[in-house]
Design a protein around this motif. Structure first.
Motif, PDB file in Angstrom:
ATOM      1  N   GLN A  59      20.732  12.302 -45.571  1.00  0.00           N
ATOM      2  CA  GLN A  59      20.708  13.719 -45.353  1.00  0.00           C
ATOM      3  C   GLN A  59      19.135  13.985 -45.481  1.00  0.00           C
ATOM      4  O   GLN A  59      18.213  13.703 -46.295  1.00  0.00           O
ATOM      5  CB  GLN A  59      21.366  14.189 -46.892  1.00  0.00           C
ATOM      6  N   LEU A  60      18.853  14.901 -44.481  1.00  0.00           N
ATOM      7  CA  LEU A  60      17.650  15.327 -44.198  1.00  0.00           C
ATOM      8  C   LEU A  60      17.222  16.619 -44.905  1.00  0.00           C
ATOM      9  O   LEU A  60      18.117  17.283 -45.322  1.00  0.00           O
ATOM     10  CB  LEU A  60      17.596  15.470 -42.599  1.00  0.00           C
ATOM     11  N   PRO A  61      15.853  16.700 -45.367  1.00  0.00           N
ATOM     12  CA  PRO A  61      15.797  18.046 -46.113  1.00  0.00           C
ATOM     13  C   PRO A  61      15.765  19.237 -45.104  1.00  0.00           C
ATOM     14  O   PRO A  61      15.524  19.201 -43.860  1.00  0.00           O
ATOM     15  CB  PRO A  61      14.218  17.752 -46.479  1.00  0.00           C
ATOM     16  N   ASP A  62      15.986  20.282 -45.817  1.00  0.00           N
ATOM     17  CA  ASP A  62      16.141  21.444 -44.994  1.00  0.00           C
ATOM     18  C   ASP A  62      14.754  21.966 -44.674  1.00  0.00           C
ATOM     19  O   ASP A  62      13.750  21.684 -45.443  1.00  0.00           O
ATOM     20  CB  ASP A  62      16.993  22.971 -45.650  1.00  0.00           C
ATOM     21  N   ASP A  63      14.690  23.266 -43.887  1.00  0.00           N
ATOM     22  CA  ASP A  63      13.250  24.014 -43.675  1.00  0.00           C
ATOM     23  C   ASP A  63      12.617  24.210 -44.774  1.00  0.00           C
ATOM     24  O   ASP A  63      11.465  24.162 -44.907  1.00  0.00           O
ATOM     25  CB  ASP A  63      13.536  24.875 -42.619  1.00  0.00           C
ATOM     26  N   ASP A  64      13.386  25.081 -45.728  1.00  0.00           N
ATOM     27  CA  ASP A  64      12.628  25.325 -47.052  1.00  0.00           C
ATOM     28  C   ASP A  64      11.937  24.204 -47.645  1.00  0.00           C
ATOM     29  O   ASP A  64      11.023  24.412 -48.356  1.00  0.00           O
ATOM     30  CB  ASP A  64      13.782  25.940 -48.017  1.00  0.00           C
ATOM     31  N   ALA A  65      12.657  22.939 -47.766  1.00  0.00           N
ATOM     32  CA  ALA A  65      11.956  22.097 -48.756  1.00  0.00           C
ATOM     33  C   ALA A  65      11.030  21.504 -47.933  1.00  0.00           C
ATOM     34  O   ALA A  65       9.856  21.339 -48.520  1.00  0.00           O
ATOM     35  CB  ALA A  65      13.215  20.923 -48.629  1.00  0.00           C
ATOM     36  N   SER A  79       8.779  23.063 -46.130  1.00  0.00           N
ATOM     37  CA  SER A  79       7.878  24.273 -46.089  1.00  0.00           C
ATOM     38  C   SER A  79       7.059  24.061 -47.543  1.00  0.00           C
ATOM     39  O   SER A  79       5.880  24.047 -47.732  1.00  0.00           O
ATOM     40  CB  SER A  79       8.419  25.569 -46.010  1.00  0.00           C
ATOM     41  N   THR A 105      15.448  17.139 -59.274  1.00  0.00           N
ATOM     42  CA  THR A 105      16.571  16.369 -58.374  1.00  0.00           C
ATOM     43  C   THR A 105      17.030  15.043 -58.955  1.00  0.00           C
ATOM     44  O   THR A 105      16.325  14.536 -59.880  1.00  0.00           O
ATOM     45  CB  THR A 105      16.133  16.210 -56.969  1.00  0.00           C
TER      46      THR A 105
END
Length: 56
Positions: free
Chosen positions: A4-10, A12, A41
């Protein structure tokens, strides 16, 4: 199970936190990065960090 790749907010948040710590010694940088971003987490977290020496 796929990675699972981190989202853009993570990403940033990671960039902002890393930039704020950029002048700290490398051990402090890594510790604070983990404290600031991984404390909430239960996922495994790994950091690979290096700091290059300035040119002579």
């Amino acid at each position: 199970m796929p990675v699972q790749l981190p989202d853009d907010d993570a990403i940033s948040r990671l960039r902002q936190h890393a930039a704020a710590l950029a002048r700290e010694p490398l051990d402090v940088f890594c510790d604070e990065l983990l404290i600031g971003l991984a404390a909430d987490t239960t996922d495994d977290v790994a950091i690979l960090a290096l700091r290059t020496a300035p040119p002579p």
